[in-house]
Design a protein around this motif. Structure first.
Motif, PDB file in Angstrom:
ATOM      1  N   GLY A 188      -1.249  -2.512   1.828  1.00 45.77           N
ATOM      2  CA  GLY A 188      -1.133  -1.321   2.668  1.00 45.77           C
ATOM      3  C   GLY A 188      -1.187  -1.631   4.143  1.00 45.77           C
ATOM      4  O   GLY A 188      -1.815  -0.902   4.927  1.00 45.77           O
ATOM      5  N   LYS A 218      -4.668   2.016   0.120  1.00 50.50           N
ATOM      6  CA  LYS A 218      -3.749   3.050   0.596  1.00 50.50           C
ATOM      7  C   LYS A 218      -3.545   4.123  -0.468  1.00 50.50           C
ATOM      8  O   LYS A 218      -3.299   5.290  -0.140  1.00 50.50           O
ATOM      9  CB  LYS A 218      -2.407   2.447   0.995  1.00 50.50           C
ATOM     10  CG  LYS A 218      -1.594   1.837  -0.147  1.00 50.50           C
ATOM     11  CD  LYS A 218      -0.248   1.336   0.320  1.00 50.50           C
ATOM     12  CE  LYS A 218       0.544   0.700  -0.823  1.00 50.50           C
ATOM     13  NZ  LYS A 218       1.880   0.251  -0.397  1.00 50.50           N
ATOM     14  N   THR A 247      -6.601   0.999   6.115  1.00 52.56           N
ATOM     15  CA  THR A 247      -6.615   0.361   4.804  1.00 52.56           C
ATOM     16  C   THR A 247      -7.302  -1.001   4.800  1.00 52.56           C
ATOM     17  O   THR A 247      -7.144  -1.769   3.857  1.00 52.56           O
ATOM     18  CB  THR A 247      -5.171   0.210   4.286  1.00 52.56           C
ATOM     19  OG1 THR A 247      -4.366  -0.411   5.311  1.00 52.56           O
ATOM     20  CG2 THR A 247      -4.583   1.556   3.936  1.00 52.56           C
ATOM     21  N   PHE A 303      -0.683   0.816   7.096  1.00 47.95           N
ATOM     22  CA  PHE A 303      -1.703   1.825   7.394  1.00 47.95           C
ATOM     23  C   PHE A 303      -2.936   1.240   8.082  1.00 47.95           C
ATOM     24  O   PHE A 303      -3.928   1.945   8.266  1.00 47.95           O
ATOM     25  CB  PHE A 303      -2.139   2.536   6.109  1.00 47.95           C
ATOM     26  CG  PHE A 303      -1.230   3.646   5.683  1.00 47.95           C
ATOM     27  CD1 PHE A 303      -1.336   4.905   6.236  1.00 47.95           C
ATOM     28  CD2 PHE A 303      -0.253   3.427   4.730  1.00 47.95           C
ATOM     29  CE1 PHE A 303      -0.508   5.939   5.847  1.00 47.95           C
ATOM     30  CE2 PHE A 303       0.583   4.446   4.331  1.00 47.95           C
ATOM     31  CZ  PHE A 303       0.462   5.703   4.887  1.00 47.95           C
TER      32      PHE A 303
END
Length: 281
Positions: free
Chosen positions: A11, A23, A18, A14
């Protein structure tokens, strides 16, 4: 039919959210993304689910496990509506877990499911995408599989500027919304793509996919690409399902999806509209 949910990725798009939070556990409005995915499998008639996880994903297991302390606290506080929500999550399905030892791509993650799935066809639902429609997307794919006795993947037409994010198919239409796939290309440049029909994170696969994955070498990004293994199947169909896919793979799409889902909630809709109007004004 069993379902496999790959949820082992880092992830990275993000980060920093994360760094220690999967995520798949990021909430879309009021539920973690992966809960929507599990609920889709259950609504499709599947109650045996394998989630492919990795290091740092323990919170996924905890989410679907029983929480005695929380249930006691809610019951003692007479919060029975919340108590029901918590217990319903625990009772959704029989969920098992296996870890992908190395981050070698989606194809490698699917390979981890071979012992659990055996020789039967199985559904795959990506853990970072949500679908919505009059009938669960996975159920629609299962019906196509039963008709053609062949692997089938969900498709959706995408805009030209988004083509390079997805696997794209070249196919021959055999009936409305159904294509016999001739070729699959992983994340092609828009000017080289054979169509604008993108693979959208839902599959029903026959068990011979495992042999094809064994034969597949690392591709784009140095990973074992599921798309490359799908290309080796003797027969595969694509289906433009009735509904919409929400790709929660980046921050802006995640935010848009949360807003749209909040607009579907009658308790929040009007307050959200007032807030957005005041913010824009």
């Amino acid at each position: 039919m069993k379902a496999v949910i790959p949820a082992a990725g880092f992830g990275t798009r993000f980060l920093p959210a994360t760094k220690s939070q999967p995520k798949e556990m990021l909430p879309v409005y009021d539920k973690p993304t992966i809960q929507y995915v599990v609920e889709e499998a259950v609504a499709s008639g599947i109650d045996d689910i394998l989630i492919i996880t990795g290091r740092g994903k323990r919170s996924i297991e905890d989410h679907f496990d029983k929480s005695v302390e929380l249930e006691v606290t809610l019951e003692n506080s007479d919060k029975y509506d919340r108590l029901k929500q918590v217990r319903d999550i625990t009772g959704l399905a029989d969920i098992c877990y296996v870890r992908q030892k190395d981050q070698r791509g989606l194809g490698d993650a699917i390979s981890c499911a071979e012992k659990h799935v055996g020789d039967d066809a199985f559904a795959v639902l990506l853990g970072d995408s949500i679908t919505k429609g009059p009938k669960p997307c996975t159920k629609q794919l299962m019906e196509v599989y039963e008709k053609y006795d062949s692997s089938v993947i969900s498709l959706e037409a995408v805009a030209q500027d988004k083509i390079e994010r997805y696997g794209i198919i070249d196919g021959t239409q055999v009936e409305p919304n159904i294509y016999q796939i001739n070729q699959l290309v992983e994340k092609p440049p828009a000017n080289e793509a054979p169509s604008n029909l993108a693979i959208m994170g839902r599959y029903v696969l026959t068990s011979d996919i495992f042999d094809k994955l064994d034969e597949t070498e690392a591709g784009v990004g140095g990973e074992i690409q599921l798309t490359d293994a799908l290309s080796k199947l003797d027969s595969i169909y694509g289906f433009t399902f009735e509904g919409k896919t929400y790709d929660i793979g980046n921050r802006f799409e995640w935010l848009k999806t949360s807003i749209e889902f909040a607009m579907d909630d009658e308790e929040s809709k009007n307050d959200l509209i007032r807030f957005m109007k005041s913010y824009v004004d």
